[in-house]
Scaffold this motif. Structure first.
Motif, PDB file in Angstrom:
ATOM      1  N   ASP A 150       0.811  -1.220   0.000  1.00  0.00           N
ATOM      2  CA  ASP A 150       0.000   0.000   0.000  1.00  0.00           C
ATOM      3  C   ASP A 150       0.842   1.266   0.000  1.00  0.00           C
ATOM      4  OD1 ASP A 150      -2.512  -1.345   0.087  1.00  0.00           O
ATOM      5  OD2 ASP A 150      -2.168  -1.755   2.212  1.00  0.00           O
ATOM      6  N   THR A 151       2.144   1.139  -0.256  1.00  0.00           N
ATOM      7  CA  THR A 151       3.031   2.303  -0.310  1.00  0.00           C
ATOM      8  C   THR A 151       3.745   2.327  -1.661  1.00  0.00           C
ATOM      9  OG1 THR A 151       4.699   0.980   0.880  1.00  0.00           O
ATOM     10  CG2 THR A 151       3.394   2.532   2.169  1.00  0.00           C
ATOM     11  N   ASP A 152       4.047   3.535  -2.152  1.00  0.00           N
ATOM     12  CA  ASP A 152       4.653   3.670  -3.472  1.00  0.00           C
ATOM     13  C   ASP A 152       6.174   3.703  -3.387  1.00  0.00           C
ATOM     14  OD1 ASP A 152       5.250   6.197  -2.491  1.00  0.00           O
ATOM     15  OD2 ASP A 152       3.683   7.199  -3.636  1.00  0.00           O
ATOM     16  N   GLU A 153       6.831   3.820  -4.552  1.00  0.00           N
ATOM     17  CA  GLU A 153       8.291   3.762  -4.602  1.00  0.00           C
ATOM     18  C   GLU A 153       8.945   4.894  -3.830  1.00  0.00           C
ATOM     19  OE1 GLU A 153      10.016   3.319  -8.439  1.00  0.00           O
ATOM     20  OE2 GLU A 153       8.838   1.567  -8.969  1.00  0.00           O
ATOM     21  N   ALA A 154       8.380   6.096  -3.936  1.00  0.00           N
ATOM     22  CA  ALA A 154       8.953   7.227  -3.203  1.00  0.00           C
ATOM     23  C   ALA A 154       8.896   6.972  -1.701  1.00  0.00           C
ATOM     24  CB  ALA A 154       8.210   8.513  -3.554  1.00  0.00           C
ATOM     25  N   SER A 155       7.794   6.409  -1.226  1.00  0.00           N
ATOM     26  CA  SER A 155       7.667   6.077   0.193  1.00  0.00           C
ATOM     27  C   SER A 155       8.651   4.984   0.580  1.00  0.00           C
ATOM     28  CB  SER A 155       6.238   5.628   0.515  1.00  0.00           C
ATOM     29  OG  SER A 155       5.307   6.655   0.230  1.00  0.00           O
ATOM     30  N   HIS A 156       8.852   4.021  -0.313  1.00  0.00           N
ATOM     31  CA  HIS A 156       9.797   2.948  -0.027  1.00  0.00           C
ATOM     32  C   HIS A 156      11.201   3.495   0.224  1.00  0.00           C
ATOM     33  CE1 HIS A 156       7.210  -0.353  -2.160  1.00  0.00           C
ATOM     34  NE2 HIS A 156       6.676   0.096  -1.037  1.00  0.00           N
ATOM     35  N   SER A 157      11.609   4.483  -0.566  1.00  0.00           N
ATOM     36  CA  SER A 157      12.939   5.064  -0.381  1.00  0.00           C
ATOM     37  C   SER A 157      13.053   5.752   0.968  1.00  0.00           C
ATOM     38  CB  SER A 157      13.223   6.067  -1.510  1.00  0.00           C
ATOM     39  OG  SER A 157      14.515   6.594  -1.377  1.00  0.00           O
ATOM     40  N   VAL A 158      12.020   6.511   1.354  1.00  0.00           N
ATOM     41  CA  VAL A 158      12.026   7.179   2.658  1.00  0.00           C
ATOM     42  C   VAL A 158      12.075   6.152   3.783  1.00  0.00           C
ATOM     43  CG1 VAL A 158      10.671   8.620   4.228  1.00  0.00           C
ATOM     44  CG2 VAL A 158      10.820   9.222   1.802  1.00  0.00           C
ATOM     45  N   LEU A 159      11.239   5.120   3.678  1.00  0.00           N
ATOM     46  CA  LEU A 159      11.162   4.102   4.732  1.00  0.00           C
ATOM     47  C   LEU A 159      12.455   3.303   4.834  1.00  0.00           C
ATOM     48  CD1 LEU A 159       7.523   2.847   4.082  1.00  0.00           C
ATOM     49  CD2 LEU A 159       8.307   4.212   6.020  1.00  0.00           C
ATOM     50  N   SER A 160      13.071   2.996   3.699  1.00  0.00           N
ATOM     51  CA  SER A 160      14.321   2.234   3.748  1.00  0.00           C
ATOM     52  C   SER A 160      15.420   3.036   4.434  1.00  0.00           C
ATOM     53  CB  SER A 160      14.754   1.814   2.341  1.00  0.00           C
ATOM     54  OG  SER A 160      15.104   2.942   1.565  1.00  0.00           O
ATOM     55  N   ARG A 241      28.359  12.447   1.006  1.00  0.00           N
ATOM     56  CA  ARG A 241      27.641  13.353   0.109  1.00  0.00           C
ATOM     57  C   ARG A 241      27.089  12.625  -1.113  1.00  0.00           C
ATOM     58  NH1 ARG A 241      31.841  18.477   0.730  1.00  0.00           N
ATOM     59  NH2 ARG A 241      30.570  19.597   2.276  1.00  0.00           N
ATOM     60  N   LEU A 242      27.894  11.775  -1.722  1.00  0.00           N
ATOM     61  CA  LEU A 242      27.444  11.062  -2.916  1.00  0.00           C
ATOM     62  C   LEU A 242      26.305  10.104  -2.594  1.00  0.00           C
ATOM     63  CD1 LEU A 242      30.865  10.358  -4.650  1.00  0.00           C
ATOM     64  CD2 LEU A 242      29.077  11.908  -5.449  1.00  0.00           C
ATOM     65  N   GLN A 243      26.404   9.403  -1.472  1.00  0.00           N
ATOM     66  CA  GLN A 243      25.327   8.484  -1.103  1.00  0.00           C
ATOM     67  C   GLN A 243      24.043   9.256  -0.786  1.00  0.00           C
ATOM     68  OE1 GLN A 243      24.902   5.262  -1.101  1.00  0.00           O
ATOM     69  NE2 GLN A 243      26.951   4.663  -1.750  1.00  0.00           N
ATOM     70  N   SER A 244      24.166  10.400  -0.147  1.00  0.00           N
ATOM     71  CA  SER A 244      22.986  11.215   0.159  1.00  0.00           C
ATOM     72  C   SER A 244      22.350  11.728  -1.129  1.00  0.00           C
ATOM     73  CB  SER A 244      23.384  12.392   1.062  1.00  0.00           C
ATOM     74  OG  SER A 244      23.895  11.934   2.298  1.00  0.00           O
ATOM     75  N   ALA A 245      23.181  12.141  -2.074  1.00  0.00           N
ATOM     76  CA  ALA A 245      22.661  12.592  -3.367  1.00  0.00           C
ATOM     77  C   ALA A 245      21.977  11.442  -4.103  1.00  0.00           C
ATOM     78  CB  ALA A 245      23.798  13.168  -4.212  1.00  0.00           C
ATOM     79  N   LEU A 246      22.585  10.265  -4.063  1.00  0.00           N
ATOM     80  CA  LEU A 246      21.972   9.090  -4.694  1.00  0.00           C
ATOM     81  C   LEU A 246      20.602   8.798  -4.089  1.00  0.00           C
ATOM     82  CD1 LEU A 246      22.071   6.575  -6.529  1.00  0.00           C
ATOM     83  CD2 LEU A 246      23.255   5.392  -4.666  1.00  0.00           C
ATOM     84  N   ASN A 247      20.495   8.851  -2.773  1.00  0.00           N
ATOM     85  CA  ASN A 247      19.207   8.609  -2.110  1.00  0.00           C
ATOM     86  C   ASN A 247      18.157   9.608  -2.593  1.00  0.00           C
ATOM     87  OD1 ASN A 247      20.341   6.540  -0.639  1.00  0.00           O
ATOM     88  ND2 ASN A 247      20.704   7.785   1.185  1.00  0.00           N
ATOM     89  N   ASP A 248      18.552  10.873  -2.712  1.00  0.00           N
ATOM     90  CA  ASP A 248      17.613  11.898  -3.171  1.00  0.00           C
ATOM     91  C   ASP A 248      17.190  11.644  -4.617  1.00  0.00           C
ATOM     92  OD1 ASP A 248      17.663  13.138  -0.758  1.00  0.00           O
ATOM     93  OD2 ASP A 248      18.719  14.940  -1.418  1.00  0.00           O
ATOM     94  N   ILE A 249      18.138  11.294  -5.451  1.00  0.00           N
ATOM     95  CA  ILE A 249      17.837  11.056  -6.865  1.00  0.00           C
ATOM     96  C   ILE A 249      16.875   9.882  -7.025  1.00  0.00           C
ATOM     97  CG2 ILE A 249      18.847  10.240  -9.043  1.00  0.00           C
ATOM     98  CD1 ILE A 249      21.339  11.942  -8.302  1.00  0.00           C
ATOM     99  N   GLN A 250      17.083   8.828  -6.251  1.00  0.00           N
ATOM    100  CA  GLN A 250      16.240   7.648  -6.373  1.00  0.00           C
ATOM    101  C   GLN A 250      14.846   7.857  -5.783  1.00  0.00           C
ATOM    102  OE1 GLN A 250      18.794   4.614  -4.588  1.00  0.00           O
ATOM    103  NE2 GLN A 250      19.345   3.874  -6.619  1.00  0.00           N
TER     104      GLN A 250
END
Length: 295
Positions: A150-160, A241-250
């Motif tokens: 019941d959650t979308d991909e954007a929510s999955h990234s936040v939750l992960s 920084r790169l990992q944080s940017a990757l998380n935002d992009i995904q």
């Protein structure tokens, strides 16, 4: 299915004639979560199966019977009510002698390194998931699984990301780790450094000199503290920084420009950011935005 949930393994069933099992999997952005129910089994990872560009950690949580794990001349027993960490890039053996059910989270090592320094320090130890931050981590994982459909991909990234943060807090709150491999004073300095860097990671002017001044230590001592970690201070900041940017992009899915993401994480020059990003992840930020997470 075992290969997709974890990675290639050799399986030896103690009673093949009574073999039974069931594996459920959930994809959550960069994480993989699974629940395995099976009869007594021995899992073995050997050298010829290890060929990965991105190492992973498995966080394994048995719920019925204890498991035995051995890797790099270390052995640990994990009981129901606890969890252990295993690394994918070294051979290991893992087994249980009776019917069992396991929750397992597969997390890229690079994701752990953006939250905690030297996650390898937490290997070969049993952590409690029945109280404190360990319980919060375990319960949050279960709630994510229950609501995954019941959650979308954007929510999955936040939750992960939140789940990895909770894992990091549960590990760092363990007194055994606080006193392992490091003197109390050295540990205090490293925690101060980590807290300052994470609180100021978005500032492009962040430098070893600024960190040392804020933490009231010399630059020479700052570099000495990182000498045994396999990374310099600058390399660690760049990786964060790169990992944080990757998380935002995904997770952002195009709502924020790539330039805004670059500036958000301390990169003043977008071309330089793109070069660093591609060197680290094999794709440009634009290409990464166009592909789905592999998990």
């Amino acid at each position: 299915m075992i290969d997709t949930a974890y990675f290639p393994l050799e399986l030896d069933f103690r009673n093949p004639e009574q073999l039974h099992g069931n594996l459920s999997q959930w994809k959550l952005a960069q994480l993989g979560i699974s629940r395995l129910e099976s009869s007594a089994t021995n899992f073995k990872r050997v050298d010829r199966q290890i060929d990965e560009s991105e190492p992973y950690f498995l966080i394994t949580m048995p719920t019925q019977e204890q498991v035995q794990f051995s890797q790099s001349n270390h052995s640990v027993v994990c009981n129901p009510g606890a969890f252990i960490l295993e690394r994918s890039d070294l051979p290991y053996e893992f087994s249980y002698r009776k019917d069992n059910a396991l929750w397992v989270i597969r997390v890229p090592l690079s994701q752990l390194r953006t939250r905690i320094r030297e996650p390898e320090r937490y290997l070969y130890m049993e952590f409690n998931k029945q109280k404190g931050m360990g319980a919060v981590f375990f319960q949050f994982m279960q709630s994510i699984v229950q609501q995954a459909s019941d959650t979308d991909e954007a929510s999955h990234s936040v939750l992960s990301n939140q789940l990895i943060d909770l894992l990091a807090h549960s590990l760092e709150n363990d007194d055994r780790v606080l006193m392992s491999r490091e003197s109390g004073l050295r540990r205090v300095h490293l925690l101060n450094i980590e807290n300052f860097v994470r609180g100021n990671i978005q500032r492009s002017e962040l430098s070893p000199e600024m960190i040392a001044c804020a933490c009231q230590i010399s630059c020479r001592y700052l570099h000495k503290l990182f000498k045994d970690s396999g990374q310099t201070v600058g390399q660690w900041i760049k990786e964060l920084r790169l990992q944080s940017a990757l998380n935002d992009i995904q997770s952002d899915r195009g709502h924020t420009t790539l330039a805004e993401i670059a500036y958000r994480w301390g990169f003043n020059d977008q071309a330089h950011f793109c070069r660093l990003f591609k060197a680290r992840f094999g794709r440009t930020p634009r290409e990464m935005r166009q592909v789905k997470s592999p998990f």
